[in-house]
Design an enzyme around this catalytic site. Structure first.
Site, PDB file in Angstrom:
ATOM      1  N   GLY A   1       9.665  -5.379  37.844  1.00  0.00           N
ATOM      2  CA  GLY A   1       9.564  -6.525  36.931  1.00  0.00           C
ATOM      3  C   GLY A   1      10.197  -6.182  35.598  1.00  0.00           C
ATOM      4  N   PHE A   2      10.107  -7.125  34.707  1.00  0.00           N
ATOM      5  CA  PHE A   2      10.739  -6.969  33.393  1.00  0.00           C
ATOM      6  C   PHE A   2      10.159  -5.769  32.625  1.00  0.00           C
ATOM      7  CE2 PHE A   2       9.386  -8.715  29.108  1.00  0.00           C
ATOM      8  CZ  PHE A   2      10.419  -8.130  28.395  1.00  0.00           C
ATOM      9  N   ILE A   3       8.860  -5.734  32.412  1.00  0.00           N
ATOM     10  CA  ILE A   3       8.280  -4.624  31.630  1.00  0.00           C
ATOM     11  C   ILE A   3       8.291  -3.333  32.452  1.00  0.00           C
ATOM     12  CG2 ILE A   3       6.243  -3.795  30.380  1.00  0.00           C
ATOM     13  CD1 ILE A   3       5.432  -6.732  29.926  1.00  0.00           C
TER      14      ILE A   3
ATOM     15  N   ASP B   1       6.737  -2.834  44.411  1.00  0.00           N
ATOM     16  CA  ASP B   1       6.982  -4.198  43.939  1.00  0.00           C
ATOM     17  C   ASP B   1       7.313  -5.064  45.156  1.00  0.00           C
ATOM     18  OD1 ASP B   1       8.131  -5.294  40.838  1.00  0.00           O
ATOM     19  OD2 ASP B   1       8.189  -6.575  42.614  1.00  0.00           O
TER      20      ASP B   1
ATOM     21  N   GLY C   1       9.587  -9.831  40.420  1.00  0.00           N
ATOM     22  CA  GLY C   1      10.469  -8.718  40.070  1.00  0.00           C
ATOM     23  C   GLY C   1      11.807  -8.858  40.789  1.00  0.00           C
TER      24      GLY C   1
ATOM     25  N   LEU D   1       0.938  -2.929  36.626  1.00  0.00           N
ATOM     26  CA  LEU D   1       1.587  -4.078  35.986  1.00  0.00           C
ATOM     27  C   LEU D   1       1.761  -5.260  36.933  1.00  0.00           C
ATOM     28  CD1 LEU D   1       2.598  -1.541  34.162  1.00  0.00           C
ATOM     29  CD2 LEU D   1       4.376  -3.096  33.453  1.00  0.00           C
TER      30      LEU D   1
ATOM     31  N   TYR E   1      -5.669 -18.174  34.810  1.00  0.00           N
ATOM     32  CA  TYR E   1      -4.975 -16.917  34.511  1.00  0.00           C
ATOM     33  C   TYR E   1      -5.854 -16.047  33.613  1.00  0.00           C
ATOM     34  CZ  TYR E   1      -1.397 -13.696  32.860  1.00  0.00           C
ATOM     35  OH  TYR E   1      -0.684 -12.565  32.549  1.00  0.00           O
TER      36      TYR E   1
ATOM     37  N   LYS F   1      -7.503 -12.460  34.819  1.00  0.00           N
ATOM     38  CA  LYS F   1      -7.266 -11.206  34.107  1.00  0.00           C
ATOM     39  C   LYS F   1      -8.568 -10.673  33.492  1.00  0.00           C
ATOM     40  CE  LYS F   1      -3.708  -9.497  33.896  1.00  0.00           C
ATOM     41  NZ  LYS F   1      -2.962  -8.638  34.872  1.00  0.00           N
TER      42      LYS F   1
END
Ligand code: UDP
Length: 324
Positions: A10-12, A31, A36, A76, A149, A153
């Site tokens: 993914g991005f991070i 992943d 991603g 993540l 969401y 979380k």
């Protein structure tokens, strides 16, 4: 150290993988490529200390092996992006809650340290600015899927703290505030890549609501730095930390800045939330982190400010014209 990064394509995650490799660690990424992309880690695949498993974290057989072989876990993998959350609430809840459950159970089996990536959505529509880690949460009705969401979380956070308290699993939680940078896609709703793409394409910039809502954007390198230092800090175990930038900007001001920085002739188009997301959608007016705790724990300081962040994102779009 051998690090397992769930959601590492993914991005991070891909930026974190780069930095861990750069300091000499071994990195294993799992992943399922749901949000991603292989392109995000394409440049790492020939690295001798990089390993990639294209698989869901819900596959317990694969996860058991990966967790047993690693020293620490950066968790993540999650459903992210307001647009995705509103469109696919089942996927959001299941992916976030069940995925974290697998990670924590296996971390308990092999006693591995876990950094859980959480979110500023935890605070919901609270207006007690800045948000500190012990603040109350203010959420809307369960009929408004956006709040699923925040709740999914929050369950992740409760679980992580419970596994620490009851089973001695070393867990650390970081709550991220609007992380931005190269490789972030606008496909799932994130505002900066969306507006930058629109500005470069000469399309109207879609500002939702009245555009006066305020966000603080954090450059991805600052988040990666915090993740690595929180993982390395023994006193962070069993604790929750905000990680972000505390300088806010309204979305309409952000849109104007992006138009100016790209030299675009685009205009701003205001779109009601009901059209952008769904009827009755609730947004938070303002979201600003208190960084006192993370500064004290690891000496964190947001190093990259918004203008530089936007330059990086714009340059990335210009260099990858095919991006959505
Ligand atoms: N937003 C917007 N235009 C877009 C996408 C998002 O005005 O094309 C707004 C969104 O309603 C929110 C803010 O920008 O108020 C940040 O949205 P994002 O989805 O990036 O993150 P959020 O803060 O909602 O988690």
């Amino acid at each position: 150290m051998k690090a397992l990064i769930t959601g590492g394509a993914g991005f991070i995650g891909s930026h974190l993988a780069e930095q861990l490799l750069a300091r000499g660690d071994e990195v294993c990424v799992i992943d399922d490529l749901s949000t991603g992309k292989l392109e995000n880690v394409a440049h790492l695949r020939s690295h001798p200390r990089f390993h990639l498993a294209v698989e869901s974290i819900l596959n317990e057989t694969v996860m058991d092996r990966l967790v047993s072989e690693c020293d620490v876990i950066f968790h993540l993998a999650a459903a992210v992006g307001v647009e995705l959350i509103v469109k696919s609430p089942v996927e959001t809840i299941e992916r976030n809650v069940l995925g974290t459950h697998v990670v924590l159970r296996l971390a308990a089996r092999y006693l591995r340290k876990v950094l859980i990536t959480s979110t500023s959505e935890i605070y919901g529509k609270s207006e007690s600015i800045p948000f500190t880690e012990e603040d109350d949460r203010v959420l809307g009705a369960t009929t408004k899927s956006r709040w699923s969401y925040s709740c999914s979380k929050a369950i992740d956070e409760f679980l992580a703290l419970a596994y620490y308290k009851e089973k001695g699993v070393p867990t650390v939680i970081m709550r991220l505030f609007n992380t931005v940078g190269p490789r972030q896609t606008g496909r799932y709703g994130m505002v900066i890549p969306r507006l930058v793409r629109q500005a470069l394409a000469g399309e109207p910039l879609t500002v939702y609501g009245d555009g006066e809502q305020v966000r603080c954007f954090t450059y991805v390198a600052d988040v990666v730095w915090a993740a690595m230092h929180l993982m390395d800090e023994p006193r962070a175990v069993g604790e929750v930390f905000n990680v972000g930038n505390d300088k806010g900007i309204s979305i309409v001001e952000l849109a104007r800045k992006i138009i100016a920085m790209t030299g675009s002739s685009s205009e701003i188009s205001f779109i009601p939330y009901s059209k952008a997301y769904e009827e009755g959608f609730e947004d938070m007016r303002i979201r600003v982190p208190s960084l006192t705790k993370v500064k004290a724990a690891i000496g964190y300081e947001p190093r990259v400010q918004l203008d530089e962040t936007l330059h990086h994102v714009i340059d990335h779009f210009l260099a990858n014209k095919s991006q959505e």
